[in-house]
Design a protein around this motif. Structure first.
Motif, short mmCIF file in Angstrom:
data_model
loop_
_atom_site.label_atom_id
_atom_site.label_comp_id
_atom_site.label_asym_id
_atom_site.label_seq_id
_atom_site.Cartn_x
_atom_site.Cartn_y
_atom_site.Cartn_z
N PRO A 124 -8.02 -7.46 5.25
CA PRO A 124 -7.43 -8.50 4.23
C PRO A 124 -7.32 -8.18 2.76
O PRO A 124 -6.35 -8.64 2.14
N ILE A 125 -8.51 -7.46 2.41
CA ILE A 125 -8.64 -6.99 0.77
C ILE A 125 -7.40 -6.26 0.22
O ILE A 125 -6.90 -6.55 -0.48
N LEU A 126 -7.04 -5.25 1.30
CA LEU A 126 -5.87 -4.40 1.05
C LEU A 126 -4.62 -5.11 0.91
O LEU A 126 -3.81 -4.94 -0.10
N PHE A 127 -4.48 -6.25 1.74
CA PHE A 127 -3.40 -7.00 2.16
C PHE A 127 -3.24 -7.87 0.74
O PHE A 127 -2.36 -8.09 -0.01
N ILE A 128 -4.49 -8.41 0.07
CA ILE A 128 -4.45 -9.30 -1.02
C ILE A 128 -4.00 -8.63 -2.36
O ILE A 128 -3.22 -8.77 -3.24
N VAL A 129 -4.62 -7.41 -2.29
CA VAL A 129 -4.44 -6.64 -3.60
C VAL A 129 -2.78 -5.86 -3.70
O VAL A 129 -2.29 -6.21 -4.69
N CYS A 130 -2.47 -5.49 -2.42
CA CYS A 130 -1.00 -5.01 -2.66
C CYS A 130 0.05 -6.25 -2.59
O CYS A 130 0.97 -6.17 -3.42
N GLY A 131 -0.57 -7.56 -1.95
CA GLY A 131 0.50 -8.46 -2.13
C GLY A 131 0.38 -8.85 -3.48
O GLY A 131 1.66 -9.39 -3.99
N LEU A 132 -0.50 -9.11 -4.23
CA LEU A 132 -0.59 -9.65 -5.56
C LEU A 132 0.29 -8.60 -6.45
O LEU A 132 0.98 -9.13 -7.52
N CYS A 133 0.01 -7.43 -6.40
CA CYS A 133 0.75 -6.34 -7.08
C CYS A 133 2.19 -6.61 -6.74
O CYS A 133 3.12 -6.41 -7.77
N TRP A 134 2.57 -6.72 -5.63
CA TRP A 134 4.09 -6.74 -5.20
C TRP A 134 4.67 -8.11 -5.96
O TRP A 134 5.73 -8.12 -6.66
N LEU A 135 3.86 -9.23 -5.96
CA LEU A 135 4.35 -10.43 -6.41
C LEU A 135 4.45 -10.43 -7.84
O LEU A 135 5.46 -10.85 -8.41
N PHE A 187 4.09 0.51 -2.11
CA PHE A 187 4.16 1.83 -1.51
C PHE A 187 3.12 2.62 -2.00
O PHE A 187 2.66 3.63 -1.34
N VAL A 188 3.33 2.81 -3.27
CA VAL A 188 2.26 3.84 -4.01
C VAL A 188 0.87 3.41 -3.68
O VAL A 188 0.19 4.36 -3.77
N LEU A 189 0.41 2.19 -3.94
CA LEU A 189 -0.92 1.78 -3.67
C LEU A 189 -1.44 1.82 -2.44
O LEU A 189 -2.58 1.95 -2.19
N MET A 190 -0.52 1.57 -1.38
CA MET A 190 -1.24 1.38 0.01
C MET A 190 -1.89 2.60 0.35
O MET A 190 -2.76 2.73 0.89
N PRO A 191 -1.23 4.12 0.11
CA PRO A 191 -2.14 5.13 0.66
C PRO A 191 -3.16 5.42 -0.23
O PRO A 191 -4.42 6.20 0.43
N ILE A 192 -3.26 5.11 -1.49
CA ILE A 192 -4.39 5.21 -2.20
C ILE A 192 -5.61 4.34 -1.75
O ILE A 192 -6.86 4.78 -1.66
N LEU A 193 -5.21 3.14 -1.48
CA LEU A 193 -6.40 2.17 -0.89
C LEU A 193 -6.72 2.73 0.32
O LEU A 193 -7.83 2.47 0.74
N GLY A 194 -5.85 3.32 1.17
CA GLY A 194 -6.16 3.75 2.55
C GLY A 194 -7.15 4.79 2.31
O GLY A 194 -8.16 4.95 3.11
#
Length: 195
Positions: free
Chosen positions: A117-128, A145-152
């Motif tokens: 869920p933390i990854l979801f919040i971070v990526c979601g806020l950046c998208w928003l 898309f750029v942020l997702m693999p970095i967090l992964g």
């Protein structure tokens, strides 16, 4: 055998065209014949408003989440995100629609939420922030898309590589959006509750 079943199930779940189903049920419209022709939530918002787009977004997220949860039950965290990737492939290339589907953004967020869920919040806020700041949903998506693999990669190398695969797929599906952003012809988001 159970692993193979999980992959097939994930693809079939991802293939459910909720954008098309919701638009036909509530607006009596074939979403493929209006707006951008895409079955995703952004095009649904253009023709059906924010309310219907939100419903499509949630349903598309849920199908990816179910794939991830089932994959985790069968084979652990890495297999879970692989099932999430397969669900996104199903969303982008649904067997029911001659393999012409969405672009994977809502499913990507479903995978993120089910994974962490933390990854979801971070990526979601950046998208928003980017989408609201620029007016372009696709611009916000590209940042995610750029942020997702970095967090992964911050979780595990294996999950990072699967997330990288998801990001590459979604960027590839957004080729036309990228061209339009570069040319200054990309359509802006219309934030309307109803149409």
């Amino acid at each position: 055998m159970l692993y193979a079943f999980s992959i097939v199930l994930s693809y079939l779940l991802g293939s459910i065209p909720f954008g098309l189903i919701v638009s036909k049920l509530f607006n009596k419209i074939d979403i493929r014949k209006v707006g951008s022709g895409n079955i995703g939530a952004t095009n649904v918002m253009r023709v059906g408003g924010l309310k219907l787009a939100g419903l499509v977004w949630v349903l598309d997220m849920l199908k990816a989440m179910i794939a991830v949860y089932f994959g985790r039950y069968v084979g652990g965290d890495v297999f879970a995100v692989i099932c999430g990737l397969v669900a996104i492939i199903g969303h982008c290339f649904p067997v029911w629609l001659d393999f012409h589907g969405g672009k994977g953004v809502s499913c990507l967020f479903g995978v993120l939420l089910a994974t962490n869920p933390i990854l979801f919040i971070v990526c979601g806020l950046c998208w928003l922030i980017v989408a609201l700041g620029t007016g372009f949903s696709s611009a916000g998506a590209l940042v995610a898309f750029v942020l997702m693999p970095i967090l992964g990669f911050c979780i595990t190398i294996s999950i990072g590589f699967v997330f990288l695969g998801i990001a590459i797929l979604c960027v590839w599906r957004h080729q036309e959006n990228i061209k339009r952003l570069y040319a200054g012809t990309e359509s802006k988001i219309e934030w309307r509750w109803k149409k």
